[in-house]
Scaffold this active site. Structure first.
Site, PDB file in Angstrom:
ATOM      1  N   HIS A 165       0.855  -1.194   0.000  1.00  0.00           N
ATOM      2  CA  HIS A 165       0.000   0.000   0.000  1.00  0.00           C
ATOM      3  C   HIS A 165       0.894   1.247   0.000  1.00  0.00           C
ATOM      4  O   HIS A 165       1.469   1.577   1.025  1.00  0.00           O
ATOM      5  CB  HIS A 165      -0.855   0.044   1.271  1.00  0.00           C
ATOM      6  N   ASP A 195      -9.125   4.148   9.333  1.00  0.00           N
ATOM      7  CA  ASP A 195     -10.563   3.864   9.405  1.00  0.00           C
ATOM      8  C   ASP A 195     -10.807   2.415   9.829  1.00  0.00           C
ATOM      9  O   ASP A 195     -11.652   2.131  10.671  1.00  0.00           O
ATOM     10  CB  ASP A 195     -11.214   4.081   8.026  1.00  0.00           C
ATOM     11  N   HIS A 199      -4.586   1.977  -2.609  1.00  0.00           N
ATOM     12  CA  HIS A 199      -4.770   0.978  -1.567  1.00  0.00           C
ATOM     13  C   HIS A 199      -3.908  -0.250  -1.761  1.00  0.00           C
ATOM     14  O   HIS A 199      -2.706  -0.190  -1.688  1.00  0.00           O
ATOM     15  CB  HIS A 199      -6.246   0.606  -1.463  1.00  0.00           C
ATOM     16  N   GLU A 206     -12.986  -9.089  26.091  1.00  0.00           N
ATOM     17  CA  GLU A 206     -11.961 -10.130  26.021  1.00  0.00           C
ATOM     18  C   GLU A 206     -10.866  -9.818  24.998  1.00  0.00           C
ATOM     19  O   GLU A 206      -9.676  -9.988  25.270  1.00  0.00           O
ATOM     20  CB  GLU A 206     -12.589 -11.487  25.695  1.00  0.00           C
ATOM     21  N   HIS A 259     -13.377 -23.082  33.405  1.00  0.00           N
ATOM     22  CA  HIS A 259     -14.637 -23.614  32.868  1.00  0.00           C
ATOM     23  C   HIS A 259     -14.359 -24.271  31.523  1.00  0.00           C
ATOM     24  O   HIS A 259     -14.809 -23.838  30.474  1.00  0.00           O
ATOM     25  CB  HIS A 259     -15.697 -22.508  32.763  1.00  0.00           C
ATOM     26  N   HIS A 299     -21.625 -22.209  26.876  1.00  0.00           N
ATOM     27  CA  HIS A 299     -20.549 -21.996  27.841  1.00  0.00           C
ATOM     28  C   HIS A 299     -19.632 -23.217  27.976  1.00  0.00           C
ATOM     29  O   HIS A 299     -18.712 -23.212  28.777  1.00  0.00           O
ATOM     30  CB  HIS A 299     -21.132 -21.634  29.209  1.00  0.00           C
TER      31      HIS A 299
HETATM   32  C1  LIG Z   1      -8.778  -7.276  10.783  1.00  0.00           C
HETATM   33  C2  LIG Z   1      -8.446  -6.912   9.374  1.00  0.00           C
HETATM   34  N1  LIG Z   1      -9.383  -7.023   8.423  1.00  0.00           N
HETATM   35  C3  LIG Z   1      -9.082  -6.751   7.130  1.00  0.00           C
HETATM   36  C4  LIG Z   1      -7.833  -6.372   6.769  1.00  0.00           C
HETATM   37  C5  LIG Z   1      -7.477  -6.146   5.312  1.00  0.00           C
HETATM   38  N2  LIG Z   1      -7.272  -4.704   5.079  1.00  0.00           N
HETATM   39  C6  LIG Z   1      -6.064  -4.165   4.997  1.00  0.00           C
HETATM   40  S1  LIG Z   1      -6.126  -2.484   4.863  1.00  0.00           S
HETATM   41  C7  LIG Z   1      -7.813  -2.509   4.921  1.00  0.00           C
HETATM   42  C8  LIG Z   1      -8.656  -1.284   4.952  1.00  0.00           C
HETATM   43  C9  LIG Z   1      -7.992  -0.088   4.514  1.00  0.00           C
HETATM   44  O1  LIG Z   1      -8.745   1.020   4.899  1.00  0.00           O
HETATM   45  P1  LIG Z   1      -8.238   1.927   6.084  1.00  0.00           P
HETATM   46  O2  LIG Z   1      -8.134   1.157   7.321  1.00  0.00           O
HETATM   47  O3  LIG Z   1      -9.078   3.132   6.092  1.00  0.00           O
HETATM   48  O4  LIG Z   1      -6.775   2.285   5.664  1.00  0.00           O
HETATM   49  P2  LIG Z   1      -6.330   3.211   4.452  1.00  0.00           P
HETATM   50  O5  LIG Z   1      -6.521   2.436   3.213  1.00  0.00           O
HETATM   51  O6  LIG Z   1      -7.152   4.426   4.498  1.00  0.00           O
HETATM   52  O7  LIG Z   1      -4.902   3.433   4.728  1.00  0.00           O
HETATM   53  C10 LIG Z   1      -8.282  -3.803   5.000  1.00  0.00           C
HETATM   54  C11 LIG Z   1      -9.725  -4.146   5.013  1.00  0.00           C
HETATM   55  C12 LIG Z   1      -6.875  -6.268   7.794  1.00  0.00           C
HETATM   56  N3  LIG Z   1      -5.625  -5.904   7.548  1.00  0.00           N
HETATM   57  N4  LIG Z   1      -7.209  -6.524   9.081  1.00  0.00           N
HETATM   58 MG   LIG Z   2      -8.947   4.984   5.373  1.00  0.00          MG
END
Ligand SMILES: Cc1ncc(C[n+]2csc(CCOP(=O)(O)OP(=O)(O)O)c2C)c(N)n1
Ligand SMILES: [Mg+2]
Length: 680
Positions: free
Chosen positions: A31, A173, A279, A431, A480, A492
């Site tokens: 990215h 995000d 991305h 958790e 448990h 559980h």
């Molecule tokens: C728990 C999780 N789910 C999915 C992903 C795959 N993934 C990598 S980046 C991303 C989203 C990118 O959006 P954002 O977090 O806004 O980052 P930005 O592209 O704006 O840098 C996803 C879904 C991940 N790394 N971790």
């Molecule tokens: Mg973002």
């Protein structure tokens, strides 16, 4: 060569950008857009904010930087390289070489490069935690902030401030959409952790496109509601507004701070609107060249570091860090003289060593037919150990009375808002954030533990896996453990969880079969400082075996051992763990009385047994004895290896049922008679 831009700050920021772009483009994977956008934040934090000495990357009082949006890993690598962060060896000694070389960056995402796709803890100094699963890093940052507060409260004196570091986490995000981040933020807000600063990359975009698709909440209002100090930065390229925001973090005394930063992904790339390019995919060399042009960089030169940039980092971060470290060393020297006992404890923390005598009070339990629940024995052993390991802290996700995880000895105390000295943490019903925070606690040098019902490992599995990937000694206290829960019923009653946890590489899963096995499993787990351990413990009683009649529980250290044996070659080997060990023992008695040669093998930890020599394993489970029966109130899957193709399994194959636990065991046929029948 020099380039058009004359402003050294912009030049430094743009160098972070171009190194990141070139690395992603060369790897043709990763990215680039986020490092390009967030370069000013990384620059401002490292070069002008953080108390961090690049020559001492393991300095205990360093500010921590967590890149929670691990997909932007090149941002971290570029910055650590330009900052001149030094490498360390396995023992923590600083080496006279860079933690991240330009060669590493050129080999981004290639086998053998420390610049892995996502930041991997311990691959290179300066990577404070492994990130990639969104939400994980910010949850770790809360544990780091807890640790700083705890260390400061317990070890700073009126004359000596050893710990005043802050924790900065950069998140996206995706991080803030994840539930674990909200759990962690809720906990941090409750605890009023004013040493914690999250910087949120509010770029209105995720992989599928505009955040309009799936994320429209008001993050600022949410965090206000969570008890945070909320600060806004309209454009991160205005470094002075970032500096102001960080000042507002510093000025806030009773809340964590989130700085909501508006950014533009792929900043400087003309076609940044192309969400794909910004991305999960590189920009393409054409776009990279256009972006470099917009920064005033020579468009065709790759991995170019303009004159003055490294010097600029040295002049600010380097000099500031060196002075701060030197002054801390003086404080530490004086502290060691003034407070030798506390200093010795801290030295253990810094060295990741257990203090002498840590195990001297581990109890030995008397044989008893009535016995006890292993959760009760666990509570006693945990307390006996923690009393002699002053930096062992932890807690439960609201189940301490059931988990028996409270530290009850004099002075243990509670960790509460503005009362940060106590050793009993209260994670609330969170958790996943608990496990993430406890990873952060272990990364800070403390021995952290997290407790809940075994069935809820489902909710924290992501963090458990990360503690194994990071080789942290996180201790999970999981009570448990089976249908033995009884009346609470199938939701559980763990069934597949033993197998699921054993499937996590590097996690040692202990399921002790009586009180003395609890003691020995703890003794073993505590000494393994490069793997997490799960203690899986019963709610219901089980007999405490007579250890003159049966083999000593010290065999637990080898994962499995012969508990009782027969003359000559066994007709059958019975093996089990936890509460089913007792069933093996009573079935063996009956079979023996019927003239069978029976061996009983206790298997408290399959992972450690796997680690033993072939000779030892063959000694415990002689290959020629193929008549084997395993008994465990869980699914069969991970037992196949030990029972072989002729073996039999007495256990579960579906979900449990609600009822008194003795009746539930009968109902599912996990009984002495079933074991005897299987053995025949
Ligand atoms: C728990 C999780 N789910 C999915 C992903 C795959 N993934 C990598 S980046 C991303 C989203 C990118 O959006 P954002 O977090 O806004 O980052 P930005 O592209 O704006 O840098 C996803 C879904 C991940 N790394 N971790
Ligand atoms: Mg973002």
């Amino acid at each position: 060569m020099s380039v058009a831009s004359t402003d050294i700050q912009n030049l430094a920021v743009d160098t972070i950008r171009t190194l990141s772009m070139d690395a992603v483009q060369t790897a043709n994977s990763g990215h680039p857009g986020t490092p390009m956008a967030l370069a000013p934040i990384a620059y401002q934090l490292f070069n002008h904010t953080m108390q961090y000495d690049p020559a001492q990357p393991l300095w205990p009082n360093r500010d921590r930087f967590v890149l929670s949006c691990g997909h932007a890993s090149m941002l971290l690598y570029s910055t650590l390289h330009l900052a001149g962060v030094k490498a360390t060896d396995k023992s923590g000694k600083v080496l006279d070489e860079l933690s991240i070389t330009l060669e590493d960056i050129k080999n981004f995402r290639q086998l053998g490069s420390v610049c892995a796709g996502h930041p991997e803890y311990a691959e290179a100094a300066g990577i404070e935690t492994t990130t990639g699963p969104l939400g994980a890093g910010v949850s770790n940052s809360v544990g780091m902030a807890i640790s700083q507060k705890w260390l400061a409260k317990n070890y700073n004196t009126a004359d000596h401030t050893l710990f005043d570091y802050n924790i900065f986490a950069l998140c996206s995000d995706g991080d803030l959409m994840e539930g674990v981040a909200c759990e962690a933020a809720s906990l941090a807000g409750h605890l009023q952790l004013d040493n914690l600063c999250w910087l949120y990359d509010d770029n209105s975009i995720t992989i599928e496109g505009d955040t309009d698709l799936s994320f429209s909440e008001n993050v600022g209002e949410r965090f206000k509601g969570l008890g945070w100090n909320v600060v806004h930065v309209a454009d991160v390229n205005d470094l002075s507004s970032l500096a102001d925001a960080i000042d507002q973090f510093r000025a806030c005394e009773d809340k964590p701070t989130i700085i909501i930063c508006k950014t533009i992904i792929g900043y400087g790339a003309p076609n940044k609107q192309n969400t794909h390019g910004a991305h999960g995919a590189p920009l393409g060399w054409d776009e990279v060249e256009l972006a470099k042009k917009s920064y005033g960089f020579p468009p065709e030169e790759k991995f170019h570091i303009p004159d003055g940039v490294i010097e600029h980092f040295r002049e600010h971060l380097g000099n500031r860090g060196q002075a701060a470290y030197a002054s801390w060393q003086e404080t530490w020297n004086a502290y060691q003289k003034a407070n030798p006992k506390q200093a010795a404890e801290l030295q253990s923390v810094f060295d990741r060593k257990l203090p002498a005598g840590w195990d001297k009070d581990i109890p030995e339990f008397e044989a008893s037919e009535k016995g006890d629940a292993t959760r009760n024995s666990s509570g006693k052993v945990l307390n006996a150990i923690a009393a002699n390991v002053p930096f062992m802290i932890g807690g439960s996700a609201d189940l301490a009375p059931s988990n028996k995880s409270d530290l009850k000895f004099e002075g243990a105390g509670d960790f509460l808002p503005q009362h940060y000295g106590g050793r009993n943490l209260h994670f609330g019903i969170r958790e996943h954030a608990m496990a993430g925070a406890v990873n952060g606690i272990c990364l800070s040098g403390l021995r952290g533990y997290a407790a809940t019902f075994f069935v809820f490992t489902d909710y924290m599995r992501g963090a458990m896996r990360l503690s194994a990937i990071m080789h942290q000694p996180t201790l999970y206290i999981l009570t448990h453990d089976s249908i033995g829960v009884g009346e609470d019923g199938p939701t559980h009653q763990p069934v597949e969880h033993l197998t699921a946890c054993r499937a996590i590489p590097g996690l040692n899963v202990f399921r002790p079969g009586d009180a003395n096995e609890v003691a020995e499993c703890y003794r073993t787990a505590m000494q393994i400082d490069d793997h997490p351990s799960a203690m899986v413990l019963s709610r219901q009683n089980m007999p405490t075996l007579c250890r003159t009649k049966y083999a000593p529980a010290a065999g637990c250290a080898k994962g499995a051992y012969v508990l009782s044996d027969c003359e000559g070659t066994p007709d059958v080997i019975l093996m089990g763990s936890g509460s089913e060990l007792g069933l093996c023992v009573s079935a063996a008695e009956e079979l023996t009385s019927q003239g069978k040669n029976v061996r009983v093998v206790s298997v408290p930890c399959m992972e450690l047994f796997e680690d033993q020599s072939q000779a030892y394993r063959d000694q415990v489970l002689p290959p020629e004895v193929t008549n084997r029966v395993a008994v465990e109130a869980g699914i069969r899957m991970c037992w196949d290896r030990w029972i072989g193709s002729q073996g039999k399994f007495v256990g579960m194959s579906g979900y449990g049922a609600s009822g008194p636990y003795t009746e539930v065991y009968e109902h599912f046929g996990i009984t002495k008679d079933a074991v005897v029948a299987a053995a025949k």
